[in-house]
Motif scaffolding. Structure first.
Motif, PDB file in Angstrom:
ATOM      1  N   HIS A   1     -13.373  25.971  -0.677  1.00 50.61           N
ATOM      2  CA  HIS A   1     -12.105  26.637  -0.372  1.00 50.61           C
ATOM      3  C   HIS A   1     -11.711  26.408   1.084  1.00 50.61           C
ATOM      4  O   HIS A   1     -10.558  26.069   1.390  1.00 50.61           O
ATOM      5  CB  HIS A   1     -12.230  28.138  -0.675  1.00 50.61           C
ATOM      6  CG  HIS A   1     -10.976  28.905  -0.385  1.00 50.61           C
ATOM      7  ND1 HIS A   1     -10.715  29.459   0.855  1.00 50.61           N
ATOM      8  CD2 HIS A   1      -9.901  29.195  -1.161  1.00 50.61           C
ATOM      9  CE1 HIS A   1      -9.554  30.052   0.835  1.00 50.61           C
ATOM     10  NE2 HIS A   1      -9.030  29.921  -0.386  1.00 50.61           N
ATOM     11  N   ASP A   2     -12.642  26.578   2.011  1.00 51.28           N
ATOM     12  CA  ASP A   2     -12.329  26.382   3.431  1.00 51.28           C
ATOM     13  C   ASP A   2     -12.058  24.924   3.753  1.00 51.28           C
ATOM     14  O   ASP A   2     -11.156  24.611   4.549  1.00 51.28           O
ATOM     15  CB  ASP A   2     -13.477  26.901   4.293  1.00 51.28           C
ATOM     16  CG  ASP A   2     -13.518  28.421   4.336  1.00 51.28           C
ATOM     17  OD1 ASP A   2     -12.497  29.046   3.964  1.00 51.28           O
ATOM     18  OD2 ASP A   2     -14.564  28.989   4.726  1.00 51.28           O
ATOM     19  N   VAL A   3     -12.829  24.020   3.155  1.00 51.13           N
ATOM     20  CA  VAL A   3     -12.627  22.591   3.419  1.00 51.13           C
ATOM     21  C   VAL A   3     -11.276  22.137   2.872  1.00 51.13           C
ATOM     22  O   VAL A   3     -10.551  21.365   3.520  1.00 51.13           O
ATOM     23  CB  VAL A   3     -13.776  21.770   2.812  1.00 51.13           C
ATOM     24  CG1 VAL A   3     -13.490  20.277   2.926  1.00 51.13           C
ATOM     25  CG2 VAL A   3     -15.097  22.097   3.501  1.00 51.13           C
ATOM     26  N   GLY A   4     -10.897  22.605   1.677  1.00 46.35           N
ATOM     27  CA  GLY A   4      -9.596  22.235   1.125  1.00 46.35           C
ATOM     28  C   GLY A   4      -8.444  22.751   1.969  1.00 46.35           C
ATOM     29  O   GLY A   4      -7.460  22.027   2.203  1.00 46.35           O
ATOM     30  N   ASP A   5      -8.536  23.992   2.444  1.00 46.31           N
ATOM     31  CA  ASP A   5      -7.493  24.545   3.305  1.00 46.31           C
ATOM     32  C   ASP A   5      -7.387  23.773   4.615  1.00 46.31           C
ATOM     33  O   ASP A   5      -6.284  23.496   5.108  1.00 46.31           O
ATOM     34  CB  ASP A   5      -7.796  26.018   3.582  1.00 46.31           C
ATOM     35  CG  ASP A   5      -6.776  26.646   4.512  1.00 46.31           C
ATOM     36  OD1 ASP A   5      -5.654  26.930   4.068  1.00 46.31           O
ATOM     37  OD2 ASP A   5      -7.102  26.839   5.714  1.00 46.31           O
ATOM     38  N   TRP A   6      -8.520  23.376   5.174  1.00 42.69           N
ATOM     39  CA  TRP A   6      -8.526  22.606   6.425  1.00 42.69           C
ATOM     40  C   TRP A   6      -7.944  21.216   6.226  1.00 42.69           C
ATOM     41  O   TRP A   6      -7.133  20.744   7.041  1.00 42.69           O
ATOM     42  CB  TRP A   6      -9.971  22.528   6.918  1.00 42.69           C
ATOM     43  CG  TRP A   6     -10.228  21.488   7.961  1.00 42.69           C
ATOM     44  CD1 TRP A   6      -9.793  21.469   9.248  1.00 42.69           C
ATOM     45  CD2 TRP A   6     -11.006  20.295   7.791  1.00 42.69           C
ATOM     46  NE1 TRP A   6     -10.247  20.349   9.901  1.00 42.69           N
ATOM     47  CE2 TRP A   6     -10.998  19.613   9.035  1.00 42.69           C
ATOM     48  CE3 TRP A   6     -11.716  19.746   6.720  1.00 42.69           C
ATOM     49  CZ2 TRP A   6     -11.663  18.404   9.218  1.00 42.69           C
ATOM     50  CZ3 TRP A   6     -12.382  18.545   6.902  1.00 42.69           C
ATOM     51  CH2 TRP A   6     -12.346  17.883   8.140  1.00 42.69           C
TER      52      TRP A   6
ATOM     53  N   ARG B   1     -10.799  25.814  12.335  1.00 46.43           N
ATOM     54  CA  ARG B   1      -9.794  26.304  11.388  1.00 46.43           C
ATOM     55  C   ARG B   1     -10.314  27.527  10.644  1.00 46.43           C
ATOM     56  O   ARG B   1      -9.591  28.517  10.451  1.00 46.43           O
ATOM     57  CB  ARG B   1      -9.435  25.197  10.399  1.00 46.43           C
ATOM     58  CG  ARG B   1      -8.539  25.617   9.252  1.00 46.43           C
ATOM     59  CD  ARG B   1      -7.204  26.107   9.745  1.00 46.43           C
ATOM     60  NE  ARG B   1      -6.341  26.502   8.643  1.00 46.43           N
ATOM     61  CZ  ARG B   1      -5.154  27.049   8.803  1.00 46.43           C
ATOM     62  NH1 ARG B   1      -4.677  27.292  10.023  1.00 46.43           N
ATOM     63  NH2 ARG B   1      -4.423  27.377   7.761  1.00 46.43           N
ATOM     64  N   ALA B   2     -11.589  27.482  10.225  1.00 46.39           N
ATOM     65  CA  ALA B   2     -12.165  28.639   9.517  1.00 46.39           C
ATOM     66  C   ALA B   2     -12.230  29.870  10.409  1.00 46.39           C
ATOM     67  O   ALA B   2     -11.983  31.001   9.959  1.00 46.39           O
ATOM     68  CB  ALA B   2     -13.548  28.273   8.988  1.00 46.39           C
TER      69      ALA B   2
ATOM     70  N   THR C   1     -12.367  33.446   8.164  1.00 44.25           N
ATOM     71  CA  THR C   1     -13.345  33.315   7.085  1.00 44.25           C
ATOM     72  C   THR C   1     -14.764  33.160   7.610  1.00 44.25           C
ATOM     73  O   THR C   1     -15.711  33.240   6.824  1.00 44.25           O
ATOM     74  CB  THR C   1     -12.999  32.098   6.208  1.00 44.25           C
ATOM     75  OG1 THR C   1     -12.930  30.920   7.025  1.00 44.25           O
ATOM     76  CG2 THR C   1     -11.664  32.300   5.513  1.00 44.25           C
ATOM     77  N   ILE C   2     -14.957  32.909   8.896  1.00 41.76           N
ATOM     78  CA  ILE C   2     -16.277  32.913   9.523  1.00 41.76           C
ATOM     79  C   ILE C   2     -16.218  33.817  10.750  1.00 41.76           C
ATOM     80  O   ILE C   2     -15.134  34.063  11.308  1.00 41.76           O
ATOM     81  CB  ILE C   2     -16.742  31.491   9.911  1.00 41.76           C
ATOM     82  CG1 ILE C   2     -15.825  30.885  10.979  1.00 41.76           C
ATOM     83  CG2 ILE C   2     -16.815  30.578   8.691  1.00 41.76           C
ATOM     84  CD1 ILE C   2     -16.305  29.540  11.503  1.00 41.76           C
TER      85      ILE C   2
END
Length: 494
Positions: free
Chosen positions: A210-215, A288-289, A294-295
Motif C-alpha cells: 500500500h505504501d509503495v503503491g502510493d509512493w 513519503r510514508a 504511516t510510519i
C-alpha cells in the motif's frame, strides 16, 4: 496584311487569328455570328489574358466517377451540424453492445444525426490532416459500423471498438480520433503504468504494498506539492529497491517495522553507484510514508549517501564516428545524426522540432528555443529530408520536422524508437555518445569554461562543470604525455 489590325501575319479570309478570336469573344456575348464583328474591330485582347479558354475547345478534365475496379465512387458526405441536445432516459446498467453485422453503407441509418455529423467531421478532419482516400473510406466504413443506431447519451468504448475494427482491417487510431472529436469516445484501456506497478507490487506484504503503491503513483503523477517525475525514474527507483522490499515482506507486514539496522544491513550488500541509488530510493519511499503518517520514524535519516566521483568523459575515435556515418542511409536518419553530432541535440529535442524552427534563407535553426547557425552539413541533410518528405507525404498537415508513415496522418511527433533508429543499435557512436562527444569537443576547442558550454548548448550548471572538468583532465593528460621538445622547436639557436 490583316484587314483588322494591319499586321503582316498569316490570314484566313483577310483576317488574322487574333482578330478572329476577338470576334468570337464579342459574338459569344450577343449570340451573333463572328463575321459581323470583323469589320468593326478596333482592339484586341492581350494574348496571355484568358485567350486559351476561348480557342481551346477540348473538354476539361473532371474527376472520374468510378474507381480503379470500375465501381462508382462514393460522394463526399453532406454537411451536417452537431445533433441538438435532447432529454434522454438514463441507463439502469451498462451493457456491451454488439457492433458486428453492420459493414456496408447500405446498412447505415440515413436519418441518424450522430452518424451524419461523424461522417462530415471525418471528411473535414481528413482534408485537414491530409489523409489518403483509402484511409477516409476505411474511417467512413468504421463509423457506419459503430454509430448505426447511436443515440443521445451513448458512449463508445475502446474495448468495444478495437476487436471489431481490427478483425476487419480498419484503422482503429483514426476512427477513435473522429469519435473523440465529436465527444462520444471513452478510452477504457488500463494504464500501462498501473499494469507495471501491479506486477511489481505482487509478492509484497499488504501494508508494504500500500505504501509503495502510493509512493510510486505520487512520483509518476505528481501532487499538490510534488512535481511529476519521468516514468524511467519511477521504474529505476522501484526496480532498485524491490529485492529488499521482498526480503522485508517475509518478516514484516508494514514499513513501520523496518529499522535502521535493516537498512544498513542491506546497504552492506551493495557497493558504488548501486548503494547510492538504493539509499536515494529508500529515502524517497520512507520520506513519503513519514509525511503520510504511516510510519513513526524514518529509518534512512542521517545515512549519508556519499559523493559520487564522476569519471572523465572520453572522446570518440574517428573510426567510431565514421562507422555511424556510414551506417545511416535514410534521409531522416542522416538529419537526426547531424543534429546530434553537430548541434548536440537530445532525442527529445529532435522529436519536438517543427518546420517553423527552420530558417533556410538565413541558415538558422532553433532547438528548444535556442537559435543556432546552420552549418553546411546540416543544411544539406535538411534539404534532402524536406525533399523526401514532400515527395512521400505531399498532403500531410503535421507541423513537426520529422514524421513517418504513422504520424504523417496526424499532428504528433515521432516515437523514441524512430529517433534512435536500428542503424545505430550496434554502433559504438550512438546518438547519445555523439551528443556528448560534440559538447566535449566544444570544451576542448574553446577551453574548459562552464559558462561557455551552458550558453552554447543550454546545459545546467552541474552538467557544464562536468564537461569542463573532463576537458581540463584531458588537456592536462595530453601535456603530461607529450614528448619533450628541443630548443630548436621553439625557434632558439643551439
Amino acid at each position: 496584311m490583316c484587314a483588322g489590325c494591319t499586321r503582316q501575319v498569316p490570314l484566313r479570309e483577310e483576317y488574322c487569328r487574333l482578330c478572329w478570336v476577338q470576334a468570337r469573344a464579342e459574338a459569344a456575348v450577343t449570340g451573333a455570328k463572328p463575321e459581323s464583328f470583323l469589320p468593326h474591330l478596333r482592339h484586341q485582347q492581350l494574348f496571355f489574358y484568358g485567350l486559351t479558354a476561348l480557342w481551346d475547345r477540348r473538354p476539361k478534365p473532371t474527376a472520374s466517377k468510378y474507381d480503379r475496379r470500375g465501381r462508382p465512387r462514393r460522394p463526399d458526405p453532406a454537411p451536417a451540424p452537431p445533433p441538438p441536445a435532447v432529454w434522454c432516459q438514463l441507463a439502469l446498467f451498462e451493457a456491451r453492445r454488439d457492433l458486428t453485422g453492420r459493414a456496408s453503407d447500405e446498412d447505415a441509418s440515413r436519418d441518424n444525426p450522430w452518424l451524419a455529423w461523424a461522417r462530415h467531421s471525418a471528411h473535414r478532419l481528413g482534408e485537414a490532416r491530409g489523409w489518403p482516400r483509402q484511409t477516409r473510406l476505411n474511417v467512413d466504413q468504421a463509423l457506419v459500423i459503430i454509430l448505426t443506431g447511436h443515440a443521445e447519451g451513448d458512449v463508445v468504448r475502446y474495448s468495444e471498438v478495437f476487436p471489431v475494427l481490427r478483425s476487419r482491417g480498419l484503422s482503429v487510431e483514426r476512427t477513435t480520433e473522429v469519435l473523440d472529436h465529436i465527444g462520444v469516445f471513452l478510452d477504457d484501456r488500463p494504464s500501462s503504468f498501473e499494469l507495471w506497478l501491479e506486477s511489481k507490487l505482487d509478492g509484497l506484504a499488504t501494508g508494504i504494498a500500500h505504501d509503495v503503491g502510493d509512493w510510486a503513483r505520487l512520483l509518476h503523477d505528481g501532487g499538490p506539492r510534488a512535481r511529476a517525475r519521468h516514468a524511467a525514474t519511477v521504474w529505476n527507483y522501484l526496480n532498485r529497491i524491490r529485492p529488499v522490499l521482498l526480503k522485508w515482506s517475509n518478516r514484516y507486514d508494514h514499513l513501520r517495522e523496518v529499522t535502521r539496522d535493516d537498512v544498513l544491513t542491506h546497504l552492506e550488500t551493495v557497493q558504488g553507484s548501486q548503494r547510492q541509488h538504493t539509499i536515494v530510493a529508500l529515502r524517497s519511499l520512507f520520506g513519503r510514508a513519514k509525511k503520510n503518517g504511516t510510519i513513526f520514524k524514518n529509518p534512512t535519516s542521517r545515512i549519508r549517501v556519499g559523493q559520487h566521483e564522476e569519471g572523465v568523459i572520453q572522446p570518440l575515435e574517428p573510426e567510431q564516428i565514421n562507422g555511424s556515418v556510414a551506417a545511416v542511409t535514410h534521409p531522416a536518419d542522416r538529419l537526426i545524426l547531424a543534429l546530434a553530432a553537430v548541434h548536440a541535440a537530445r532525442s527529445a529535442a529532435i522529436r519536438r522540432l517543427q518546420l517553423d524552427d527552420l530558417d533556410i534563407g538565413n541558415r538558422r535553426l532553433s532547438i528548444d528555443g535556442r537559435t543556432r547557425p546552420m552549418d553546411e552539413l546540416t543544411l544539406q541533410a535538411t534539404a534532402e529530408w524536406l525533399e523526401f518528405r514532400r515527395r512521400r507525404w505531399p498532403d500531410t498537415a503535421n507541423p513537426h520536422l520529422l514524421i513517418n508513415k504513422h504520424t504523417a496522418l496526424g499532428t504528433g511527433p515521432i516515437g523514441k524508437s524512430s529517433v534512435a533508429g536500428p542503424a545505430l543499435h550496434r554502433q559504438t557512436a550512438t546518438l547519445e555518445r555523439l551528443r556528448m562527444d560534440r559538447q566535449l569537443e566544444e570544451a576542448l576547442a574553446h577551453g574548459p569554461d562552464p559558462l561557455h558550454l551552458a550558453e552554447v548548448f543550454g546545459l545546467s550548471e552541474k552538467t557544464a562543470i562536468r564537461y569542463a572538468n573532463s576537458a581540463r583532465a584531458l588537456l592536462e593528460q595530453d601535456l603530461e604525455s607529450a614528448p619533450a621538445t628541443s630548443p630548436r622547436t621553439h625557434g632558439s639557436t643551439p
